[in-house]
Design an enzyme around this catalytic site. Structure first.
Site, mmCIF file in Angstrom:
data_model
loop_
_atom_site.group_PDB
_atom_site.id
_atom_site.type_symbol
_atom_site.label_atom_id
_atom_site.label_comp_id
_atom_site.label_asym_id
_atom_site.label_seq_id
_atom_site.Cartn_x
_atom_site.Cartn_y
_atom_site.Cartn_z
ATOM 1 N N HIS A 75 0.788 -1.176 -0.012
ATOM 2 C CA HIS A 75 0.073 0.013 0.037
ATOM 3 C C HIS A 75 0.947 1.177 0.099
ATOM 4 C CE1 HIS A 75 -3.560 2.327 1.297
ATOM 5 N NE2 HIS A 75 -2.902 2.928 1.867
ATOM 6 N N GLU A 76 1.731 1.410 0.854
ATOM 7 C CA GLU A 76 2.635 2.628 1.031
ATOM 8 C C GLU A 76 3.530 2.649 -0.027
ATOM 9 O OE1 GLU A 76 1.902 4.606 3.200
ATOM 10 O OE2 GLU A 76 0.873 3.305 4.599
ATOM 11 N N HIS A 105 1.851 4.852 -2.708
ATOM 12 C CA HIS A 105 2.133 6.149 -2.273
ATOM 13 C C HIS A 105 3.462 6.688 -2.723
ATOM 14 C CE1 HIS A 105 -1.579 7.168 -0.215
ATOM 15 N NE2 HIS A 105 -1.492 6.109 0.699
ATOM 16 N N GLU A 115 -4.582 8.078 -2.627
ATOM 17 C CA GLU A 115 -5.215 6.868 -2.342
ATOM 18 C C GLU A 115 -5.322 6.089 -3.141
ATOM 19 O OE1 GLU A 115 -5.498 5.098 1.432
ATOM 20 O OE2 GLU A 115 -5.028 7.135 1.069
#
Lengths: 496, 496
Positions: B264-265, B268, B294
């Site tokens: 997930h990170e 980003h 997001e």
């Protein structure tokens, strides 16, 4: 309401400098300990922006009048001392014209960059023109500072690191050392040539090394709630007094270097961690000087860390970390830590021959700044002094000779004396401790280190910049710097 | 020489903000990843000083005239877009009176502090007065912003995170979701109730977990020369575009949470690492919005990370990290990653029930800001909507109900919609990719991820803030946000 508005305004300015400087310090530590290579350009731009911002605050024209007004205000003794330190910092930032500072930044960046490859290539002739530029600008700076401070040019440069230090004092101290040091080195080498020393056998697991370093830092009173240990190429003590960031580096085949380096940096760290909390943010709460800072790291590394009683206490910890070895016997560890071997390289030098490296540099950089010699004269002087002081032949070996240190390419002239003054102050502090506590050595041997830390805390750490270096030394030990204590220390340890 | 002096001066100001903000970002990361407890007070003071400094730069009265002058200068399209973004940031910093900002800081600090213990104690009544204060100030802020922007009060708060987002748009999208989501959740739960899933057996060595995370980040294109992975209590993606600092956290008994959190990170991170280099420092080069940010983390975590083809590729890597287990069979991993289980807690929610948590919060915080309901009305609404949307009973359980998130105590109202809009945009991006590359799924299954990264780089990352969110979506996918893609994605994955 307040009777000291000018002083109060200045104090607010310095609190602001302290807070913004905090981010600069942490980012500086991060740069060495964490930053990946592609972050470099953006970080350099950010650091330069911050340096310009902080410089702008200290060169705000309003400060001059405020400093003058504060002198006339009713200040108690610590506030007056704080004002004195503010003025010192203000003067340092304001006396140099911006264009000189910029020319210096460019010249030192160019010279340091060239030095990195030219040193490897032993190319002294290649370095000369760039180093001449740096020296010319250092002379320019020294002339300006010298006029403002009313001291000699070299003294003006030393003052940046050790306020108030005079060449008379350095000449006296180094002149004395020069008399007995070469003879002492020869005697110790001769004596040690009959000894057998076992070399510890690696590899030494890095995890175990790290745990041993952390355990030793705890033993030495480092507060891990207010600091960390990390890894960087060049070990240093950074961060801020409220959050001290030590670094070390590990090798697989050797652990003593990292361990003793950590002990050294822990001395710097405890000074920072014990600066007076109630004054933090003000110049008064900053470490006194580089020689005094070095006296703390060397109190830890040389006075305490190589103390036979302390070494005996470390021996079982070392064995627990890496497994038993004959080389870990206390007497053998003690021999390893006090091995004297005159060599080319200052940073590799032992406690006894180290001052010879510093005296040599002082005797070259002082006349260089005063215009009595030129950059071209350095190698011949270097060779002669190395032969005379350490009995080694450096002819043609520029790499391990005058090109070994980054200080001159960076324009850090006037710094070298601090290293040896620090070693001498450390010996003086321990001599003073022993006068007050005749059983000090027995207590250290019993693992009781608190008396050492208490003395340093009361006499050095919490005193910060409240007094001049001479006054600090007098209050702590009853006298200004006296190299006799260093001589007595070396003779007791190496000839006793 | 230059025809755009006002614009150029503004660009210089923003470069300065970027450079100083760099130090703030790194220190912020350090605060979460490294800082020892006693550093906290000094760090907070330093961060506040820097925030005040940056605020002072953006509220410099000279900027207003400069922005106006720049509007009249001959700017090309990207410069005009950059000027638009400058004005947005300028307006955000200048529209709120200093005393309101200060009252908000105090109220949210008080409320967040109280929340920490009151949440544990399930003490809703205790939190109400402090939360009412925060809401009152949010309404005050919303009223001021709403007047300036000419939008509704809730829209004015959303605008801080997702510029230009309207309640009409959110109502349309969430209204549609509301129609089919509860039924879909029920259907998936019913279907999965017949499945058997093996739970991986720990412990999972942290070193092995870290290596697996780093290997996965490399697989996902993270540039370790321009960033790092570290550990913090709450994982995040921080640092600066030139040096992105990811964090994760490890548990001994479970590894999928840390692994998928890292995926997930990394989404980003790649957005930040691929913002347009030539514009870095200018608002144009910043990420478009929180929903778009997001959409990148969820493109990585949900669209790609839970893709059966990607999971099959991960299976042998997981087995190599921890040793073979039946639970590491691709089909079983896939089941573990797509388990749907309606529950109380948003951050623990699966991909299917997550939007229900967000819709509920939107339907409460919007009328709360508009003054249609009061803080006291929250629990009853919460219970009713949880029962309706997720079929769970939250009565009396404030801790796992309206007290579970830190957002409201911190005054972060208007943020929640971004989470689900991000999930929907992610589905829309992958639908667009599949239209252009009909063999996309086969390529992912073959371990060929470059087409995904290339598409995201060209259409999202390098576009940064050049276009409005709607225009960005249109250019990337041919339409503005369309929740049909999210529905199709869920139906294909969970009912297919």
């Amino acid at each position: 309401m307040t009777a000291t508005p000018a002083y109060d305004a200045l104090a607010t300015t310095w609190t602001r400098l302290h807070r913004l400087g905090h981010l600069q310090s942490i980012a500086g530590w991060d740069q060495s300990a964490n930053m990946p290579p592609k972050g470099n350009e953006a970080r350099a731009a950010a650091m330069a922006e911050m340096a310009a911002l902080l410089h702008g605050i200290v060169t705000d024209p309003a400060l001059a009048a405020r400093l003058q007004a504060a002198e006339a205000e009713p200040l108690d003794e610590p506030r007056r001392a704080n004002l004195r330190e503010m003025r010192r910092r203000w003067r340092a930032a304001n006396v140099l014209p911006t264009d000189l500072v910029e020319r210096q930044q460019m010249a030192t960046a160019r010279c340091e960059h060239a030095w990195r490859t030219q040193r490897e290539a032993n190319d002294w002739a290649g370095l000369v023109p760039k180093l001449k530029e740096v020296v010319a600008l250092a002379r320019e700076e020294a002339a300006l500072l010298s006029d403002t401070l009313g001291v000699s040019r070299y003294e003006a440069l030393m003052d940046r690191y050790e306020p108030g230090l005079t060449t008379a004092q350095v000449d006296r101290v180094f002149g004395e050392l020069r008399q007995w040091l070469p003879g002492l080195i020869r005697k110790v080498v001769e004596r040690q040539s009959r000894e057998t020393v076992l070399v510890p056998q690696g590899p030494f697991a890095r995890d175990a090394q790290r745990r041993l370093c952390e355990e030793t830092m705890r033993l030495l009173g480092f507060d891990f709630d207010a600091g960390r240990l990390d890894v960087s190429t060049h070990p240093f003590c950074g961060g801020v007094p409220e959050d001290v960031r030590l670094t070390t580096r590990f090798r697989d085949d050797e652990f003593l270097g990292s361990l003793m380096g950590t002990v050294h940096e822990t001395g710097h760290a405890r000074y920072e961690q014990n600066l007076p909390r109630e004054w933090l943010g003000q110049p008064l709460a900053e470490a006194r000087s580089m020689a005094i800072h070095e006296s703390q790291s060397l109190s830890f590394e040389m006075q305490l860390g190589c103390h036979p009683g302390f070494v005996a206490g470390m021996a079982p910890r070392i064995a627990a970390a890496f497994g038993e070895q004959p080389a870990f016997a206390p007497a053998n560890l003690q021999k390893l830590l006090t091995r004297v071997k005159p060599g080319f390289i200052r940073v590799d030098a032992d406690e006894v021959s180290y001052p010879a490296h510093v005296i040599l540099r002082y005797e070259i950089e002082r006349p260089l700044v005063e215009g009595e010699i030129e950059v071209e004269d350095i190698p011949a002087l270097w060779d002669a002094k190395m032969a005379e002081l350490l009995g080694v032949d450096t002819r043609g070996n520029f790499k391990d000779g005058p090109m070994q240190d980054v200080h001159w390419p960076l324009g850090l002239i006037g710094y070298f004396p601090c290293y040896s003054l620090g070693a001498m102050y450390a010996a003086q502090w321990f001599a003073a401790m022993r006068r007050g506590m005749p059983d000090l050595d027995a207590r250290i041997a019993a693992g009781e280190l608190a008396p050492v830390f208490d003395w340093l805390r009361d006499n050095i750490w919490t005193q910060a910049s409240r007094w001049s270096t001479d006054e600090l030394a007098r209050r702590a030990s009853g006298e200004v710097l006296n190299p006799a204590h260093f001589r007595a220390h070396l003779e007791a340890r190496y000839l006793g």
